[in-house]
Design an enzyme around this catalytic site. Structure first.
Site, PDB file in Angstrom:
ATOM      1  N   ASP A   1      39.722   1.224  11.286  1.00  0.00           N
ATOM      2  CA  ASP A   1      38.462   1.458  11.958  1.00  0.00           C
ATOM      3  C   ASP A   1      37.923   0.111  12.444  1.00  0.00           C
ATOM      4  O   ASP A   1      38.399  -0.955  12.034  1.00  0.00           O
ATOM      5  CB  ASP A   1      37.488   2.120  10.966  1.00  0.00           C
TER       6      ASP A   1
ATOM      7  N   ASP B   1      34.028  -0.509  13.673  1.00  0.00           N
ATOM      8  CA  ASP B   1      32.629  -0.716  13.286  1.00  0.00           C
ATOM      9  C   ASP B   1      32.453  -0.498  11.785  1.00  0.00           C
ATOM     10  O   ASP B   1      32.785   0.558  11.253  1.00  0.00           O
ATOM     11  CB  ASP B   1      31.728   0.247  14.051  1.00  0.00           C
TER      12      ASP B   1
ATOM     13  N   ASP C   1      35.605   2.620   6.366  1.00  0.00           N
ATOM     14  CA  ASP C   1      34.392   2.401   5.583  1.00  0.00           C
ATOM     15  C   ASP C   1      33.518   3.649   5.460  1.00  0.00           C
ATOM     16  O   ASP C   1      32.733   3.760   4.541  1.00  0.00           O
ATOM     17  CB  ASP C   1      33.541   1.295   6.209  1.00  0.00           C
TER      18      ASP C   1
END
Length: 317
Positions: free
Chosen positions: A30, A32, A200
């Site tokens: 990922d 961001d 995250d």
């Protein structure tokens, strides 16, 4: 902890040198909240678009299922009125990169580990950010799997060009499965790369459940969800933690070929695919798989179609 720029060159060379294992590995990450601590879209929306208050309302509409990610995202991106270069200046000053990402990426390059960004964001933004923070040469080695965009010169129109025609716009699980299909076609000896996913947030679950090994940033939503639902994962604080674990996992996985077992943090269902996906094993695997099963999921958690559908809606920009 010192940054990469503060670490002596001799130590950097040691930390990025080849592992000496034969295991083929590919990383999907990922962007961001993972490579960068902040969200690129949030910085732009807060400064040049709908603003933080409206953005929080829109985020809640996604989480509640009231509106789809694709629908809400089109409103968020459509609210922007800023030339690309001006928006990028805000990203340069507002983003902080994981302190160990650059060293980790060099480690991947030196070990022939493809590193791919997989994001629900806009590819032109992500590429420009990587070019700035790690340099164009290093950035060019990273494939970015994200949505394209139409942005006019004055910045009055920001319109995503979605990768997939569904409510997610970009279904990360489908993108990883596209890679798997290609790997299946290219494999002659059954040596499918070990698939690692780094994320995250809960929005990373569609991609994370397709990976052999999942890394979840410590203390954030993805780790919390994994703990609550007993999903196998490895926590990390920085990419240095991920690098250390990959070295361990690769060595253990090398031994697997000698009949010594798999690492305990493997996703068993994804590993089933990996072991069964050589050209010679495809017929056996097909016989084991329900005809209408479209994607492979974590067996401990995603056992009901209703549950899977609900989780697919929990996404962030």
């Amino acid at each position: 902890m010192p940054s990469a720029a503060q670490i002596p060159e001799t130590i950097l060379e040691t930390s990025t040198r080849p592992m000496g294992t034969k295991r083929k590995i590919i990383c999907f990450s990922d962007f961001d909240g993972t490579i960068f601590m902040q969200d690129t879209g949030h910085i732009l929306f807060n400064a040049f678009g709908c603003g933080s208050d409206r953005r929080e309302v829109l985020d809640q509409q996604i989480k509640s299922g009231e509106r789809s990610f694709k629908d809400v995202s089109e409103e968020m991106w459509g609210s922007l009125d800023v030339p690309f270069e001006d928006g990028f200046e805000a990203l340069k000053s507002g983003l902080v990169m994981d302190q160990d990402f650059k060293v980790f990426h060099d480690f991947c390059l030196n070990n022939s580990i493809p590193f791919n960004v997989i994001s629900a964001g806009l590819k032109p933004i992500l590429r420009r950010v990587l070019d700035h923070f790690i340099g164009e040469e290093s950035s060019s080695s990273i494939e970015i799997v994200a949505n394209e965009a139409t942005i006019d010169e004055e910045g009055h129109t920001w319109k995503p060009q979605w990768r997939h025609q569904n409510e997610l716009g970009h279904d990360k699980a489908l993108s990883i499965n596209e890679y798997k299909d290609q790997a299946k076609l290219e494999s002659e000896d059954g040596t499918i790369p070990m698939i690692i996913f780094i994320g995250d947030g809960v929005s990373d679950l569609p991609a994370a459940r397709e990976a052999d090994v999942l890394f979840a940033r410590r203390g954030l939503a993805l780790e919390e969800y994994c703990q609550k639902n007993q999903i196998k994962y490895t926590p990390y604080d920085t990419f240095a933690d991920i690098q250390r674990e990959i070295i361990k996992i690769a060595k253990i996985d090398d031994k697997k070929t000698k009949g010594q077992g798999l690492p305990s943090n493997f996703n068993p269902r994804a590993n089933l695919w990996r072991r069964a996906s050589s050209k010679t094993a495809v017929p056996v695997f097909a016989a084991m798989t329900p005809r209408d099963e479209k994607m492979f999921v974590w067996p401990e958690t995603f056992t009901e179609e209703k549950t899977l559908s609900a989780q697919s809606k929990v996404v962030t920009v």
